[in-house]
Write a protein that holds these residues in place. Structure first.
Motif, PDB file in Angstrom:
ATOM      1  N   ARG A   1      -2.518 -22.516  -7.740  1.00  0.00           N
ATOM      2  CA  ARG A   1      -1.565 -21.770  -8.581  1.00  0.00           C
ATOM      3  C   ARG A   1      -0.154 -22.090  -8.107  1.00  0.00           C
ATOM      4  O   ARG A   1       0.043 -22.688  -7.041  1.00  0.00           O
ATOM      5  CB  ARG A   1      -1.823 -20.260  -8.454  1.00  0.00           C
ATOM      6  N   VAL A   2       0.829 -21.620  -8.876  1.00  0.00           N
ATOM      7  CA  VAL A   2       2.231 -21.852  -8.523  1.00  0.00           C
ATOM      8  C   VAL A   2       2.517 -21.315  -7.118  1.00  0.00           C
ATOM      9  O   VAL A   2       3.149 -21.984  -6.285  1.00  0.00           O
ATOM     10  CB  VAL A   2       3.161 -21.198  -9.573  1.00  0.00           C
ATOM     11  N   GLU A   3       2.040 -20.123  -6.848  1.00  0.00           N
ATOM     12  CA  GLU A   3       2.258 -19.535  -5.520  1.00  0.00           C
ATOM     13  C   GLU A   3       1.662 -20.426  -4.427  1.00  0.00           C
ATOM     14  O   GLU A   3       2.284 -20.650  -3.381  1.00  0.00           O
ATOM     15  CB  GLU A   3       1.622 -18.141  -5.466  1.00  0.00           C
TER      16      GLU A   3
ATOM     17  N   PHE B   1       3.410 -16.933 -13.509  1.00  0.00           N
ATOM     18  CA  PHE B   1       2.811 -16.895 -12.167  1.00  0.00           C
ATOM     19  C   PHE B   1       2.931 -15.512 -11.582  1.00  0.00           C
ATOM     20  O   PHE B   1       3.728 -14.678 -12.034  1.00  0.00           O
ATOM     21  CB  PHE B   1       3.383 -17.973 -11.235  1.00  0.00           C
ATOM     22  N   THR B   2       2.088 -15.266 -10.589  1.00  0.00           N
ATOM     23  CA  THR B   2       2.083 -13.977  -9.903  1.00  0.00           C
ATOM     24  C   THR B   2       2.494 -14.234  -8.451  1.00  0.00           C
ATOM     25  O   THR B   2       2.460 -15.373  -7.989  1.00  0.00           O
ATOM     26  CB  THR B   2       0.676 -13.360  -9.934  1.00  0.00           C
TER      27      THR B   2
ATOM     28  N   SER C   1      -4.491 -22.180  -3.449  1.00  0.00           N
ATOM     29  CA  SER C   1      -5.143 -21.469  -4.540  1.00  0.00           C
ATOM     30  C   SER C   1      -5.119 -22.166  -5.892  1.00  0.00           C
ATOM     31  O   SER C   1      -5.665 -21.631  -6.851  1.00  0.00           O
ATOM     32  CB  SER C   1      -4.448 -20.124  -4.705  1.00  0.00           C
TER      33      SER C   1
ATOM     34  N   TRP D   1      -7.490 -19.604 -22.589  1.00  0.00           N
ATOM     35  CA  TRP D   1      -6.223 -18.873 -22.529  1.00  0.00           C
ATOM     36  C   TRP D   1      -5.405 -19.166 -23.774  1.00  0.00           C
ATOM     37  O   TRP D   1      -5.429 -20.288 -24.294  1.00  0.00           O
ATOM     38  CB  TRP D   1      -5.444 -19.314 -21.284  1.00  0.00           C
TER      39      TRP D   1
ATOM     40  N   ARG E   1      -6.248 -28.428 -12.346  1.00  0.00           N
ATOM     41  CA  ARG E   1      -6.555 -27.428 -11.317  1.00  0.00           C
ATOM     42  C   ARG E   1      -7.667 -27.922 -10.400  1.00  0.00           C
ATOM     43  O   ARG E   1      -8.569 -28.630 -10.841  1.00  0.00           O
ATOM     44  CB  ARG E   1      -6.973 -26.118 -11.960  1.00  0.00           C
TER      45      ARG E   1
ATOM     46  N   ALA F   1       1.755 -24.567 -16.539  1.00  0.00           N
ATOM     47  CA  ALA F   1       1.749 -23.179 -16.028  1.00  0.00           C
ATOM     48  C   ALA F   1       2.403 -22.239 -17.044  1.00  0.00           C
ATOM     49  O   ALA F   1       3.482 -22.514 -17.562  1.00  0.00           O
ATOM     50  CB  ALA F   1       2.468 -23.122 -14.693  1.00  0.00           C
TER      51      ALA F   1
ATOM     52  N   ASP G   1      -0.708 -27.590  -4.656  1.00  0.00           N
ATOM     53  CA  ASP G   1      -1.437 -26.358  -4.970  1.00  0.00           C
ATOM     54  C   ASP G   1      -2.895 -26.430  -4.543  1.00  0.00           C
ATOM     55  O   ASP G   1      -3.493 -25.429  -4.150  1.00  0.00           O
ATOM     56  CB  ASP G   1      -1.329 -26.047  -6.470  1.00  0.00           C
TER      57      ASP G   1
ATOM     58  N   ARG H   1       3.980 -10.413 -13.807  1.00  0.00           N
ATOM     59  CA  ARG H   1       3.872 -11.832 -14.129  1.00  0.00           C
ATOM     60  C   ARG H   1       5.271 -12.369 -14.419  1.00  0.00           C
ATOM     61  O   ARG H   1       6.059 -11.706 -15.097  1.00  0.00           O
ATOM     62  CB  ARG H   1       2.960 -12.045 -15.349  1.00  0.00           C
TER      63      ARG H   1
END
Ligand code: FAD
Ligand code: NAI
Length: 331
Positions: free
Chosen positions: A308-310, A58-59, A306, A212, A280, A55, A302, A102
């Motif tokens: 993602r980290v969240e 994150f958002t 989603s 990325w 992912r 990662a 995860d 971010r």
């Protein structure tokens, strides 16, 4: 003292569940096959500094996650990252500024998960291979054949393909988890003694083997030299090149990087490649967490949300919420 709850996996999802359960007064015991916590948020120590191979940032969009991220920021565990953001499409590199907040751990991504681990009881370098229920309690067996337990409940907080093999006690649950496909990602680090002559600090990439890239020294708390970069290949490219030797991956991604970055890219003074087999989920889900609550077996990660980290944090919270709710109903 109450019989502890076993949590397999000390990534963000497992740590999130552990915090919610200990806040409710329950005992937990974490297990992880790695030497430390963090999972896909871990950072690698190297001669060119600490490197976030998984990662990148994150958002926070969910209200509860926004609140906890604010607390972590106040604790000094993370900081905002404001890179000069670009996008590369069809070989064209363009500035791509936005107003998205971010965050990243400081001085490395793993500082966040290390702080979350704190004093929680955890056993590392311990790959769990079997989860079974005795008459009253759960027991775990690790790859060395050692047993651990008893536990009142078990939370499995690992990527879906690694979780499904631990769920033979609950075949329906195992079948749902086994249906989740997770995609690989090759990550490469290149470091240059002389900084590259480019303003780029982060870039979303399309139409390339890469998807990325990030410049480490632009992240808060990172040393500025040497100039190290993390490149992530797209999942499609990673899948096609899954068994390529690391040196060949480094060379191919270095060429893709040189093609798009718009400045001279010399031979790297340091390089490494890391293969994430389960980076992912191929598709997002809306499961929150999965459970056979009567049995006392819970699954989070995860990939339940989603990817993602969240999503990992929210999934851990949901597993803990369901466990506490079931406990209350049955007490
Ligand atoms: P993990 O972090 O995978 O934790 C699972 C843990 O379980 C691991 O520590 C593992 O060692 C352990 N484990 C597995 N099997 C066993 C076993 N049998 N016994 C014991 N332990 C076991 N998210 C973002 O929000 N922003 C990004 O920029 C971003 N970039 C990413 C880039 C890459 C290359 C990768 C790989 C991921 C990225 N992600 C990003 C996703 C993010 O890292 C994950 O969503 C999140 O870290 C997942 O947390 P988790 O707890 O669900 O799983
Ligand atoms: P985010 O909102 O920054 O990005 C979401 C997506 O929107 C990006 O992937 C990108 O395609 C696009 N985007 C956002 N800002 C952009 C900009 N300024 N210019 C051009 N495109 C832009 O972050 P979010 O939603 O929290 O996602 C996290 C990031 O983690 C994403 O980049 C995602 O691809 C990445 N991720 C990577 C994984 C991997 O294995 N490589 C696994 C999980 C997430």
């Amino acid at each position: 003292m109450n019989t502890p709850i076993a949590i397999i996996g000390s990534g963000m999802a497992g740590l999130s569940a552990a915090h919610a359960l200990t806040a409710a007064g329950l005992c937990v015991q974490l297990f992880d096959k790695s030497r430390g916590s963090g999972g896909r948020m871990s950072s690698k120590r190297s001669e060119v500094g600490d490197l976030d191979l998984g990662a990148q940032y994150f958002t926070a969009r969910d209200r509860h996650f926004v609140d906890i991220v604010q607390q972590w920021q106040e604790n000094g565990w993370l900081a905002e990252w404001k890179p000069a953001l670009y996008q590369s499409q069809g070989g064209q590199l363009n500035l791509s500024p936005d107003t998205q907040l971010r965050y990243t751990g400081v001085p490395r991504m793993s500082a966040l998960t290390r702080n979350l681990l704190g004093e929680l009881p955890a056993t590392f370098a311990c790959r769990i291979t079997e989860v079974f229920r005795g008459e009253q309690h759960w027991h775990l067996v690790d790859a060395a054949g050692q047993s651990h337990g008893p536990f009142s409940k078990v939370i499995v907080a690992v990527p879906a393909p690694q979780a499904s093999v631990l769920l033979s006690a609950a075949p329906k649950l195992a079948a749902s988890v086994a249906s989740v496909v997770m995609e690989p990602v090759w990550a490469v680090v290149l470091a240059f003694a002389k900084p590259l002559d480019t303003p780029v600090e982060g870039c979303f990439v399309q139409d390339s083997p890469l998807d990325w890239l990030a410049r480490n020294r632009s992240k808060p708390g990172r040393a500025s030299r040497p100039d190290s970069w993390v490149l992530h290949a797209s999942s499609a490219w990673s899948r096609q090149h899954i068994d390529l030797p690391p040196e060949a991956v480094i060379e191919q991604l270095r060429c893709a990087f040189a093609e798009l970055i718009g400045c001279a890219v010399p031979e790297a003074d340091f390089s490494l490649a890391h293969r994430w087999l389960y980076a992912r989920p191929a598709h997002a889900h809306q499961w929150g967490a999965l459970a056979d609550a009567d049995l006392g077996l819970y699954v989070c990660g995860d990939w339940c949300l989603s990817g993602r980290v969240e999503g990992a944090w929210l999934s851990g919270q949901e597993a803990a919420r369901r466990l506490l709710e079931h406990r209350e109903h049955n007490s």
